[in-house]
Motif scaffolding. Structure first.
Motif, PDB file in Angstrom:
ATOM      1  N   ARG A   1      38.390  37.733  34.618  1.00  0.00           N
ATOM      2  CA  ARG A   1      36.961  37.810  34.314  1.00  0.00           C
ATOM      3  C   ARG A   1      36.265  38.847  35.203  1.00  0.00           C
ATOM      4  NH1 ARG A   1      33.449  37.810  30.432  1.00  0.00           N
ATOM      5  NH2 ARG A   1      31.501  36.823  30.960  1.00  0.00           N
ATOM      6  N   ILE A   2      36.612  38.883  36.485  1.00  0.00           N
ATOM      7  CA  ILE A   2      36.036  39.892  37.387  1.00  0.00           C
ATOM      8  C   ILE A   2      36.393  41.282  36.875  1.00  0.00           C
ATOM      9  CG2 ILE A   2      36.178  40.927  39.690  1.00  0.00           C
ATOM     10  CD1 ILE A   2      36.615  38.144  40.820  1.00  0.00           C
ATOM     11  N   ARG A   3      37.652  41.449  36.497  1.00  0.00           N
ATOM     12  CA  ARG A   3      38.108  42.747  35.988  1.00  0.00           C
ATOM     13  C   ARG A   3      37.381  43.119  34.695  1.00  0.00           C
ATOM     14  NH1 ARG A   3      44.430  43.153  35.557  1.00  0.00           N
ATOM     15  NH2 ARG A   3      43.841  42.534  33.477  1.00  0.00           N
ATOM     16  N   GLU A   4      37.225  42.130  33.817  1.00  0.00           N
ATOM     17  CA  GLU A   4      36.538  42.365  32.553  1.00  0.00           C
ATOM     18  C   GLU A   4      35.097  42.793  32.790  1.00  0.00           C
ATOM     19  OE1 GLU A   4      35.779  40.009  28.344  1.00  0.00           O
ATOM     20  OE2 GLU A   4      35.878  38.840  30.187  1.00  0.00           O
ATOM     21  N   LEU A   5      34.390  42.049  33.644  1.00  0.00           N
ATOM     22  CA  LEU A   5      32.994  42.383  33.943  1.00  0.00           C
ATOM     23  C   LEU A   5      32.879  43.759  34.593  1.00  0.00           C
ATOM     24  CD1 LEU A   5      31.714  38.913  35.181  1.00  0.00           C
ATOM     25  CD2 LEU A   5      31.214  40.028  32.992  1.00  0.00           C
ATOM     26  N   ASN A   6      33.843  44.095  35.433  1.00  0.00           N
ATOM     27  CA  ASN A   6      33.842  45.402  36.079  1.00  0.00           C
ATOM     28  C   ASN A   6      33.939  46.521  35.042  1.00  0.00           C
ATOM     29  OD1 ASN A   6      33.864  46.977  38.551  1.00  0.00           O
ATOM     30  ND2 ASN A   6      35.988  47.447  38.061  1.00  0.00           N
ATOM     31  N   GLY A   7      34.634  46.254  33.943  1.00  0.00           N
ATOM     32  CA  GLY A   7      34.756  47.241  32.881  1.00  0.00           C
ATOM     33  C   GLY A   7      33.442  47.529  32.171  1.00  0.00           C
ATOM     34  N   PHE A   8      32.497  46.602  32.270  1.00  0.00           N
ATOM     35  CA  PHE A   8      31.194  46.780  31.625  1.00  0.00           C
ATOM     36  C   PHE A   8      30.219  47.600  32.465  1.00  0.00           C
ATOM     37  CE2 PHE A   8      32.172  42.484  29.565  1.00  0.00           C
ATOM     38  CZ  PHE A   8      32.711  43.079  28.435  1.00  0.00           C
ATOM     39  N   VAL A   9      30.562  47.854  33.715  1.00  0.00           N
ATOM     40  CA  VAL A   9      29.637  48.556  34.619  1.00  0.00           C
ATOM     41  C   VAL A   9      29.245  49.918  34.047  1.00  0.00           C
ATOM     42  CG1 VAL A   9      29.430  49.631  36.908  1.00  0.00           C
ATOM     43  CG2 VAL A   9      30.379  47.338  36.686  1.00  0.00           C
ATOM     44  N   ALA A  10      30.179  50.600  33.418  1.00  0.00           N
ATOM     45  CA  ALA A  10      29.882  51.924  32.862  1.00  0.00           C
ATOM     46  C   ALA A  10      28.796  51.862  31.786  1.00  0.00           C
ATOM     47  CB  ALA A  10      31.159  52.538  32.285  1.00  0.00           C
ATOM     48  N   TRP A  11      28.627  50.720  31.157  1.00  0.00           N
ATOM     49  CA  TRP A  11      27.640  50.560  30.088  1.00  0.00           C
ATOM     50  C   TRP A  11      26.249  50.222  30.624  1.00  0.00           C
ATOM     51  CZ3 TRP A  11      29.093  51.658  25.157  1.00  0.00           C
ATOM     52  CH2 TRP A  11      30.460  51.737  24.922  1.00  0.00           C
ATOM     53  N   LEU A  12      26.160  49.865  31.882  1.00  0.00           N
ATOM     54  CA  LEU A  12      24.871  49.486  32.468  1.00  0.00           C
ATOM     55  C   LEU A  12      24.062  50.722  32.852  1.00  0.00           C
ATOM     56  CD1 LEU A  12      26.096  46.621  34.823  1.00  0.00           C
ATOM     57  CD2 LEU A  12      24.909  46.375  32.641  1.00  0.00           C
ATOM     58  N   PRO A  13      22.740  50.597  32.855  1.00  0.00           N
ATOM     59  CA  PRO A  13      21.926  51.735  33.308  1.00  0.00           C
ATOM     60  C   PRO A  13      22.136  51.943  34.812  1.00  0.00           C
ATOM     61  CG  PRO A  13      20.530  49.840  32.749  1.00  0.00           C
ATOM     62  CD  PRO A  13      21.946  49.466  32.412  1.00  0.00           C
ATOM     63  N   GLY A  14      21.956  53.140  35.245  1.00  0.00           N
ATOM     64  CA  GLY A  14      22.117  53.456  36.659  1.00  0.00           C
ATOM     65  C   GLY A  14      23.356  54.291  36.889  1.00  0.00           C
ATOM     66  N   THR A  15      23.624  54.540  38.149  1.00  0.00           N
ATOM     67  CA  THR A  15      24.733  55.434  38.489  1.00  0.00           C
ATOM     68  C   THR A  15      25.834  54.761  39.297  1.00  0.00           C
ATOM     69  OG1 THR A  15      23.542  56.143  40.474  1.00  0.00           O
ATOM     70  CG2 THR A  15      23.241  57.473  38.473  1.00  0.00           C
ATOM     71  N   GLU A  16      25.749  53.439  39.467  1.00  0.00           N
ATOM     72  CA  GLU A  16      26.786  52.731  40.231  1.00  0.00           C
ATOM     73  C   GLU A  16      28.117  52.812  39.501  1.00  0.00           C
ATOM     74  OE1 GLU A  16      27.151  51.093  43.247  1.00  0.00           O
ATOM     75  OE2 GLU A  16      25.241  52.051  43.655  1.00  0.00           O
ATOM     76  N   PRO A  17      29.172  53.223  40.191  1.00  0.00           N
ATOM     77  CA  PRO A  17      30.490  53.261  39.551  1.00  0.00           C
ATOM     78  C   PRO A  17      31.109  51.860  39.530  1.00  0.00           C
ATOM     79  CG  PRO A  17      30.674  53.972  41.828  1.00  0.00           C
ATOM     80  CD  PRO A  17      29.199  53.731  41.555  1.00  0.00           C
TER      81      PRO A  17
END
Length: 89
Positions: free
Chosen positions: A16-32
């Motif tokens: 689940r942590i890995r899955e959620l981490n994969g969504f970071v690119a879809w979020l607004p902002g510049t956090e990798p």
């Protein structure tokens, strides 16, 4: 870091942590997304404190373990905890 709920298996928690981490690119902002080492740290930080203490007491460190080894260690802790709980019921 999120904490692993008692009713969620170690492996499920990590997936689940890995899955959620994969969504970071879809979020607004510049956090990798988190790096592999940061994911490993998140897995460790999410485990119950007694399990983390036993890990440290065993002489192991996160730096010298792979994520798979860390998962394996915490799955063993999970099995021991379940066996102990079953004993007490």
């Amino acid at each position: 870091s999120p904490k692993k709920p008692r009713n969620v298996a170690v492996q499920q928690f990590f997936y689940r942590i890995r899955e959620l981490n994969g969504f970071v690119a879809w979020l607004p902002g510049t956090e990798p997304p988190l790096t592999a080492d940061q994911l490993k740290q998140s897995l460790y930080d999410g485990m119950p404190s007694t399990w983390r203490e036993r890990f440290v007491d065993s002489g192991a460190t996160i730096a010298n373990k792979t994520t798979a080894e860390l998962c394996r260690y915490f799955r063993k802790q999970e099995s021991k905890a379940a066996a102990k709980q079953a004993e007490n019921e």
